[in-house]
Design an enzyme around this catalytic site. Sequence first.
Site, PDB file in Angstrom:
ATOM      1  N   GLU A  80       0.882  -1.105   0.047  1.00  0.00           N
ATOM      2  CA  GLU A  80      -0.012  -0.148   0.079  1.00  0.00           C
ATOM      3  C   GLU A  80       0.897   1.170   0.004  1.00  0.00           C
ATOM      4  O   GLU A  80       0.541   2.375  -0.716  1.00  0.00           O
ATOM      5  CB  GLU A  80      -1.030  -0.151   1.296  1.00  0.00           C
ATOM      6  N   ASP A  83       3.776  -4.105  -5.718  1.00  0.00           N
ATOM      7  CA  ASP A  83       4.142  -5.703  -4.963  1.00  0.00           C
ATOM      8  C   ASP A  83       5.730  -5.337  -5.200  1.00  0.00           C
ATOM      9  O   ASP A  83       6.593  -5.852  -4.239  1.00  0.00           O
ATOM     10  CB  ASP A  83       3.793  -6.814  -6.042  1.00  0.00           C
TER      11      ASP A  83
END
Length: 420
Positions: free
Chosen positions: A279, A362
């Site tokens: 995030e 990611d």
Amino acid sequence: MVKKWGIAVLLLFGLYALAMYFYIFYGNDGGIPAALQGTVADPATFMTKKELLLSEDYAKIRNFLFFVATPFEWLMYFFVLISGASLLIEKWSDFDMKWKVVKNAIYLFLLLILTFVVFFPLDYYRYNLSKSYGISTQSFSSWMRDNVIDFWVNFVITVLVVTVLYWLINKSPKKWWIPAWLLTIPFSIFIMFIQPVVIDPLYNEFYPLTNKELETKILELAEQANIPSDHVYEVNMAEKTNALNAYVTGVGSNSRIVLWDTTLNRLNEEEILYIMGHEMGHYVEKHIYIGIAGYVLMMLVGLWLISKMMPWIINRFGHVLKIKDVKSIHSLPLILLLSSILLFLSSPISNFVSRYQEQRADEFAMELVQDPEAAVSGFQKLTKAGLSEVNPPTLVKWFRYTHPPMLERINNVAEYMEEK
């Protein structure tokens, strides 16, 4: 003429639904490539046979419903027009009153009620489907409460947008799309700014992370990534779902990272820190602002196309659609129909961009947290909790997936581990 159009459209919808049924249930099964069978990305290595079967069945049903529900929405708008229902609703709302916004509000209230009633059986089926597969834990009363909130939130926003839109159309029938597009920029930013503090709390309770030790580690991670942050928020989702999630929301001073309590309850600390790193990657790479820019660009193209298509359609088929004038609010279902079609057709592009951003997040998390094992185990738990389809068919991926399929995400982490 109207009857023939109605029958033709119903037949077209039926053929489309039949084609999608065979594609999803008997076409590409989204199997695991031979090279990845038996690896950490293969769901057979971390899901039981029962979970695999449930995941396959659940995914196929949900995918079919998605591809049928959107054209069904077009079908509804089409029949609202050709039946004269839109024109009739406008007459019902045309009271002898001075304020146009009140007339618009009455029209929209009746139209939204009709939409709610038409789609309720499908929405209820989806709710029951999610409960039967153990994803949803939400009671019927709670689900209905969320639906009522949805209705009123959409009603208030739609009244504002439609009133301004038709005021612009009446002022400038040919160039209305330009000021309409310009207004979407501050409006979109405003909605994103108030969403975390006004809209989201209508549905769930948000509060600072109660696990202060974990919060400290997350804030240290944020500092390491040069992200200004004082609090991480959690939201009580366990009473509604067994699925796991975390996300970034808001802009400016209202931006925040939110963790579902289901995620906190079912993932270990290392897995949560990886998710937080993901995030934070969205924040560092400005994905929210890129998303706003992309939305504004799509609105520019969409409004321009609608402004060109509307007069042509009304001039050619206005007698069939019962549209007398583009300036009247009874033409709104045509705008909604065209908007929905354009949004659906453009979704592969927006989903592609979103998947790329998720992949970048990611990669950022892997570099920041340096714990690929936690990433793999976390993804596996996310897959099990949501009965996710790890390798969907091509059309499903293009039109539905805003994140890379779990097969790709887990395999990317595994490749990262090998490189290290």
